[in-house]
Design a protein around this motif. Structure first.
Motif, PDB file in Angstrom:
ATOM      1  N   CYS A 122      -3.127  -2.420  -0.262  1.00  0.00           N
ATOM      2  CA  CYS A 122      -4.572  -0.738  -1.053  1.00  0.00           C
ATOM      3  C   CYS A 122      -6.011  -2.175  -1.503  1.00  0.00           C
ATOM      4  CB  CYS A 122      -4.116  -0.182  -1.927  1.00  0.00           C
ATOM      5  SG  CYS A 122      -4.723   0.650  -2.618  1.00  0.00           S
ATOM      6  N   CYS A 159      -5.615   5.028   6.274  1.00  0.00           N
ATOM      7  CA  CYS A 159      -6.648   3.441   5.543  1.00  0.00           C
ATOM      8  C   CYS A 159      -5.729   2.771   6.603  1.00  0.00           C
ATOM      9  CB  CYS A 159      -6.186   3.175   4.340  1.00  0.00           C
ATOM     10  SG  CYS A 159      -5.011   2.612   3.622  1.00  0.00           S
ATOM     11  N   THR A 167      -1.678   6.229   3.344  1.00  0.00           N
ATOM     12  CA  THR A 167      -2.177   5.060   4.849  1.00  0.00           C
ATOM     13  C   THR A 167      -1.521   5.536   5.754  1.00  0.00           C
ATOM     14  OG1 THR A 167       0.812   4.410   4.252  1.00  0.00           O
ATOM     15  CG2 THR A 167      -0.581   3.026   3.720  1.00  0.00           C
ATOM     16  N   THR A 169      -7.248  11.338  -1.164  1.00  0.00           N
ATOM     17  CA  THR A 169      -8.415  10.190  -0.992  1.00  0.00           C
ATOM     18  C   THR A 169      -9.396  10.012  -0.288  1.00  0.00           C
ATOM     19  OG1 THR A 169      -7.095   8.386  -0.063  1.00  0.00           O
ATOM     20  CG2 THR A 169      -7.273   8.472  -3.221  1.00  0.00           C
ATOM     21  N   TYR A 206      -7.889  -0.919  -3.062  1.00  0.00           N
ATOM     22  CA  TYR A 206      -8.333   0.292  -5.388  1.00  0.00           C
ATOM     23  C   TYR A 206      -7.153   0.636  -5.831  1.00  0.00           C
ATOM     24  CZ  TYR A 206     -11.746   0.906  -1.312  1.00  0.00           C
ATOM     25  OH  TYR A 206     -12.433   0.816  -0.163  1.00  0.00           O
ATOM     26  N   SER A 230       0.965  -0.861  -0.003  1.00  0.00           N
ATOM     27  CA  SER A 230      -0.061   0.279   0.113  1.00  0.00           C
ATOM     28  C   SER A 230       0.611   1.069   0.211  1.00  0.00           C
ATOM     29  CB  SER A 230      -0.924  -0.463   0.909  1.00  0.00           C
ATOM     30  OG  SER A 230      -0.307  -0.198   2.583  1.00  0.00           O
ATOM     31  N   CYS A 261     -10.469   7.884   1.545  1.00  0.00           N
ATOM     32  CA  CYS A 261     -10.284   6.723   2.216  1.00  0.00           C
ATOM     33  C   CYS A 261      -8.421   6.468   2.559  1.00  0.00           C
ATOM     34  CB  CYS A 261     -10.100   5.301   1.673  1.00  0.00           C
ATOM     35  SG  CYS A 261      -8.276   5.377  -0.258  1.00  0.00           S
ATOM     36  N   SER A 262      -8.458   7.648   3.329  1.00  0.00           N
ATOM     37  CA  SER A 262      -6.826   8.425   4.053  1.00  0.00           C
ATOM     38  C   SER A 262      -7.395   8.691   5.336  1.00  0.00           C
ATOM     39  CB  SER A 262      -6.083   9.013   2.671  1.00  0.00           C
ATOM     40  OG  SER A 262      -4.845   9.410   3.812  1.00  0.00           O
TER      41      SER A 262
END
Length: 375
Positions: A338, A333, A308, A328, A340, A215, A330-331
């Motif tokens: 990852c 995460c 991350t 993003t 995605y 990631s 999702c950050s």
């Protein structure tokens, strides 16, 4: 109010940081401050087998105690209570006066604190989000977003150890990362470069394109394209570093960089890598221990910083650096892999090149009159 009087008398101190190399490097200001405040103390660092490699770069550490502990394990340790009691006995026989448990925002100090309690260590310091436990000095947790170095320093400051400049401790103390590179490591780096036809004082880039977490890995073909452009533009070679297992995935990258690459993948010790970083004109890397080493040596760096984690927790603070990433939703995460398409690292090579040339200009290593827009 924390009673700090007992801490001033500690002479046999255990510092615990049981994560990776970069995490141990991030303790360097705190370890330095412990030794400067208590110059007569013996300082032992307990670290994971990987993290223990960093001890050779930390001149304030008198001894390193490598250990893979159960509460930091990722499923590799088998069920073996005897092993845990052996660790308790190992610590008991060392007769430590005090234990300082360094943790990240997401970790609890209490498993390590309980180990130290069973080992009879009378002073046990840690930062905790939980209430109560086996710590004798429990520091209320800082906000999650603060920098890891400040989290470490805040812990030792809570027991009266001074870090910031003051009358009692003149201006030699600061809050920045630092390491001590052994002379033999500098010699090792020089020999390795000379074996590849590069003189000791010749300029070069250092590219460390991989991490242990998928990631966090910027696309290696893009990394190679950016490094190749910089090599052509300056006439400097690119020293490529990594661990031995990275060699299996290095073929396309090395092919792109040929003939400008100096292949040192799996060929350096950690001190030797630190020496190579210290002497580089510019480092290209992901968010990994190489970033922290470059910060400690004040080497300019371009960092591909995945989403991350929060940048505020780990970013370099004292050298010239540029962190590149895409925001993003999702950050952060905190994922190892990852799910995605690594959108947070969807950065064209042109941006890497532009950042690198900007840093070289700012550092006065070489002056450029233009920023490239094509490869």
């Amino acid at each position: 109010m924390i009673d700090t009087s007992h801490w001033a008398k500690a002479r046999n101190i255990l510092a615990m940081r049981l994560d990776n190399i970069g995490d141990v490097i991030m303790t360097s200001p705190a370890l330095r401050a412990i030794k400067e405040n208590l110059p007569e103390c013996r300082l032992t660092l307990m670290a994971s087998p990987g993290g223990a490699q960093a001890a050779s770069l930390l001149p304030w550490v008198d001894e390193v105690l490598p250990c893979r502990v159960l509460w930091q394990d990722l499923g590799k340790l088998d069920f073996d209570p005897d092993r845990e009691w052996e660790l308790v006995e190992t610590l008991r026989t060392r007769h430590f006066d005090a234990a300082i448990i360094f943790t990240s925002f997401s970790q609890s100090p209490h498993p390590a604190g309980f180990l130290c309690y069973l080992a009879g260590i009378p002073l046990r310091l840690g930062e905790s989000k939980e209430l109560g436990g086996v710590l004798t000095t429990e520091v209320v947790a800082a906000p999650d977003e603060i920098h890891q170095v400040e989290r470490n320093l805040r812990l030792i400051e809570a027991v009266g150890l001074q870090v910031s400049d003051s009358e009692a401790l003149p201006a030699k103390r600061d809050r920045s990362l630092s390491i001590g590179i052994p002379a033999e490591a500098m010699a090792e780096a020089t020999v390795q470069l000379e074996q590849h036809g590069l003189a000791a004082d010749a300029p070069y880039f250092l590219l460390n394109p991989w991490t242990s977490c998928q990631s966090r890995n910027y696309n290696q073909e893009r990394f190679a394209a950016a490094a190749r452009y910089l090599a052509i533009h300056t006439g400097w070679p690119v020293v490529v570093t990594g661990v031995a297992k990275d060699r299996d995935r290095s073929g396309p990258l090395m092919e792109t960089l040929s003939p400008y690459a100096i292949d040192l993948i799996g060929s350096t010790t950690l001190p030797g890598l630190a020496a190579l970083i210290a002497n580089a004109q510019l480092v290209l890397t992901n968010n990994t221990s190489t970033m922290h080493l470059a910060d400690a040596t004040r080497t300019p760096m371009v960092v591909m910083f995945a989403g991350t984690e929060y940048e505020s927790q780990w970013r370099p603070r004292h050298g010239l650096s540029r962190l590149l990433r895409r925001p993003t939703p999702c950050s952060p995460c905190y994922a190892f892999t990852c799910p995605y398409q690594l959108e947070c690292l969807d950065i064209p090579p042109e941006e890497v090149i532009a950042a690198g040339l900007e840093l070289l200009k700012l550092s006065k290593r070489i002056i450029y009159n233009r920023v490239p827009n094509i490869l």
